[in-house]
Design an enzyme around this catalytic site. Sequence first.
Site, PDB file in Angstrom:
ATOM      1  N   LYS A  62       4.666   1.532  -9.826  1.00  0.00           N
ATOM      2  CA  LYS A  62       4.683   0.860  -8.623  1.00  0.00           C
ATOM      3  C   LYS A  62       5.227  -0.375  -8.640  1.00  0.00           C
ATOM      4  CE  LYS A  62       1.226  -0.091  -4.858  1.00  0.00           C
ATOM      5  NZ  LYS A  62       1.760  -1.634  -4.315  1.00  0.00           N
ATOM      6  N   ARG A  65       9.335  -3.383   0.306  1.00  0.00           N
ATOM      7  CA  ARG A  65       9.745  -2.019   0.441  1.00  0.00           C
ATOM      8  C   ARG A  65      11.027  -1.829   1.251  1.00  0.00           C
ATOM      9  NH1 ARG A  65       6.274   2.449   1.537  1.00  0.00           N
ATOM     10  NH2 ARG A  65       7.967   4.297   1.550  1.00  0.00           N
ATOM     11  N   ARG A  92       9.835  -3.097   5.613  1.00  0.00           N
ATOM     12  CA  ARG A  92       8.710  -2.250   6.039  1.00  0.00           C
ATOM     13  C   ARG A  92       8.213  -2.495   7.349  1.00  0.00           C
ATOM     14  NH1 ARG A  92       3.753  -2.078   2.007  1.00  0.00           N
ATOM     15  NH2 ARG A  92       1.888  -1.865   3.436  1.00  0.00           N
TER      16      ARG A  92
HETATM   17  P1  AMP Z   1       0.398  -1.609  -0.688  1.00  0.00           P
HETATM   18  O1  AMP Z   1       1.385  -2.804  -0.495  1.00  0.00           O
HETATM   19  O2  AMP Z   1      -0.478  -2.241  -1.657  1.00  0.00           O
HETATM   20  O3  AMP Z   1      -0.086  -1.042   0.531  1.00  0.00           O
HETATM   21  O4  AMP Z   1       1.304  -0.361  -1.410  1.00  0.00           O
HETATM   22  C1  AMP Z   1       2.228   0.332  -1.115  1.00  0.00           C
HETATM   23  C2  AMP Z   1       3.396   0.071  -1.233  1.00  0.00           C
HETATM   24  O5  AMP Z   1       3.888  -0.091  -2.748  1.00  0.00           O
HETATM   25  C3  AMP Z   1       4.428   0.677  -0.767  1.00  0.00           C
HETATM   26  O6  AMP Z   1       4.685   0.245   0.984  1.00  0.00           O
HETATM   27  C4  AMP Z   1       5.730   0.001  -1.555  1.00  0.00           C
HETATM   28  O7  AMP Z   1       6.367  -1.257  -1.206  1.00  0.00           O
HETATM   29  C5  AMP Z   1       5.429  -0.213  -2.814  1.00  0.00           C
HETATM   30  N1  AMP Z   1       5.813   0.679  -3.856  1.00  0.00           N
HETATM   31  C6  AMP Z   1       6.169   0.253  -5.341  1.00  0.00           C
HETATM   32  N2  AMP Z   1       6.335   1.344  -6.123  1.00  0.00           N
HETATM   33  C7  AMP Z   1       6.412   2.281  -5.087  1.00  0.00           C
HETATM   34  C8  AMP Z   1       6.738   3.724  -5.532  1.00  0.00           C
HETATM   35  N3  AMP Z   1       7.114   4.233  -6.690  1.00  0.00           N
HETATM   36  N4  AMP Z   1       6.351   4.865  -4.305  1.00  0.00           N
HETATM   37  C9  AMP Z   1       5.976   4.267  -3.229  1.00  0.00           C
HETATM   38  N5  AMP Z   1       5.762   2.947  -3.119  1.00  0.00           N
HETATM   39  C10 AMP Z   1       5.770   2.334  -4.048  1.00  0.00           C
END
Ligand code: AMP
Length: 572
Positions: free
Chosen positions: A244, A249, A278
């Site tokens: 992650k 994004r 995003r």
């Molecule tokens: P959050 O911002 O905590 O909702 O986590 C989701 C976000 O993790 C996504 O919108 C991406 O920006 C990020 N992300 C980082 N690595 C990945 C990955 N391998 N696949 C999908 N999302 C990822």
Amino acid sequence: MSSLIEFAQTAENIAATSKRTIKALILGDYFNNLADEDLITSARFFAGYIFPLRDQRTVNIGGAALLTAITTIANIEKSKYQERLVKLGDPGDVVFEVLSNNLKSKQLPSTLTLHHLFSKLEQLAALFGTKSKTSLVTELLRLATPLEAKYIVKLLAGDLRIGLKEGAVEDALARLFKVPVAKVQWVNMLTGDIGETAILARHQRLEQAKMRLFHPIKFMLASPADDLTEVTKQMPQGFAVEDKYDGIRTQVHIGGGKGEDSLHGTIINDCRVALFSRTLDEITWTFRDLIEPLAQLISDDTDNGLILDGEIIPIRGAKILPFQELQKRLGRKQVKQELIEEVPVAFIAYDILYANNRVLIDEPLKERRTILDSLRLDTEKIKRGLHKQFDDISGLDAEFTAARARGNEGLMVKDLNSTYKPGRRGKEWLKIKRAIATLDVVITAAEVGTGKRARFLSDYTFAVRTSETEPTLLNIGKAYSGLTDAEVTEISNWCRAHTIQELEHGRVCIVEPKLVLEVTFDRVQPSSRHNSGFALRFPRILRIRTDKPVAEIDTLETVQSLAETEDLPSCT
Ligand code: AMP
């Protein structure tokens, strides 16, 4: 040519009912009587856009310019406008109220048409400078009746707020033209234009729709995993494990040829490249150091364009830098060359939505990944995300530790059979983050600090959403620690520019709820201090999340579940 007042009255009727089917019926009736040109415009307006998504034009008019235009027309003090805005919460409702009390506006006949309004909005998008934009809006509002003005202002503010989302417009079109709603959604996704989709549906030509690049497709989102057993429960057949990445994004569109002038993106070596955040905003120029390396991806086999989904991260050589470094490049009008060199970035691709003339979102992840793996993504600026396939969770702890050691936030676990679902947060992608609890919140008010921060708005009150379906914001805490001086200056300036009401002679400012923060805290406690009924103990700001829209911040339900894990006395 259809009148603006008819559009406004339809919007009022839609707002008056809470039933989705009735909203779609009212909209369908209205659409049915429109000529093609007006159907295009009004479908876009009801979906909350002025221009199609693939069009890079924006009217770009801020709250301050609206305030000047409205107070000039209504001949009222700015303080009166601000007071009513805090009360009513929507500039469209304020303009309706103040113009209804204004004899001249009240007696105006309705003369505006949708066509006239749209051409004014096109002129507005072509203008530079707040002054000329404000005067165009002032002149437009001068011609409008109170109800027309209400909807002009709502469109300018970017949200009609009548309880109707783009999905309901798709529903209405499907019902009216007797076509499957899934087909309408698909074509809308391909064309990036609900207006064009409406026309194709009316003339029974949905089958002819072609994928158009250079409009953002909504991102698929992940849900937090409570623990690893959830992975076993959701994905018994095996899953993919990816790092992650802690960045921004980004969706990348790359295509050959020049295309229409108003398309998003930048042309380099006969190739157009566009990056979207995003929030579906174009960010190509913020990361202009990626344009050329991305353009080079178009080779003989991918000649017809690509859409990649991934993350922009700060990275020097092989070392991934902290997210705070990337923060320096965000939210600026101009990114200077020195900054580009100071904070080098790379694009890490982890999904692919379009290649070789094929839309891939309905393919399973396994298949999409094979296609992604066939591209040459291994340069300094463009890389492929780490991806391993597992049958069970026994190796996940070690993967998590390794991902953290590489400078990443944690893991993403994805169902290998899942299709790409634009705009959906499901259980097919699970995120496994750091152990500490965090909340994504939005700033609602800012207060002048003390000591060396006495000149800045450095103390922030913030809120969560009521629930996934109820966007009303509820304050939950107040924090001042965790940010650098440069970040405080930046937020302070932002808050000054987005103040909707000043209290205590400017010491406290109620601001437009737009700036998202990620905060951490020691615990959540019941409290009557804030209207959410909760407060955070020892809150600290982890970072500014300009990449996150308010529609995606945490909800009261999450706060409640965090509070339930603790059995503590209240801190009222
Ligand atoms: P959050 O911002 O905590 O909702 O986590 C989701 C976000 O993790 C996504 O919108 C991406 O920006 C990020 N992300 C980082 N690595 C990945 C990955 N391998 N696949 C999908 N999302 C990822």
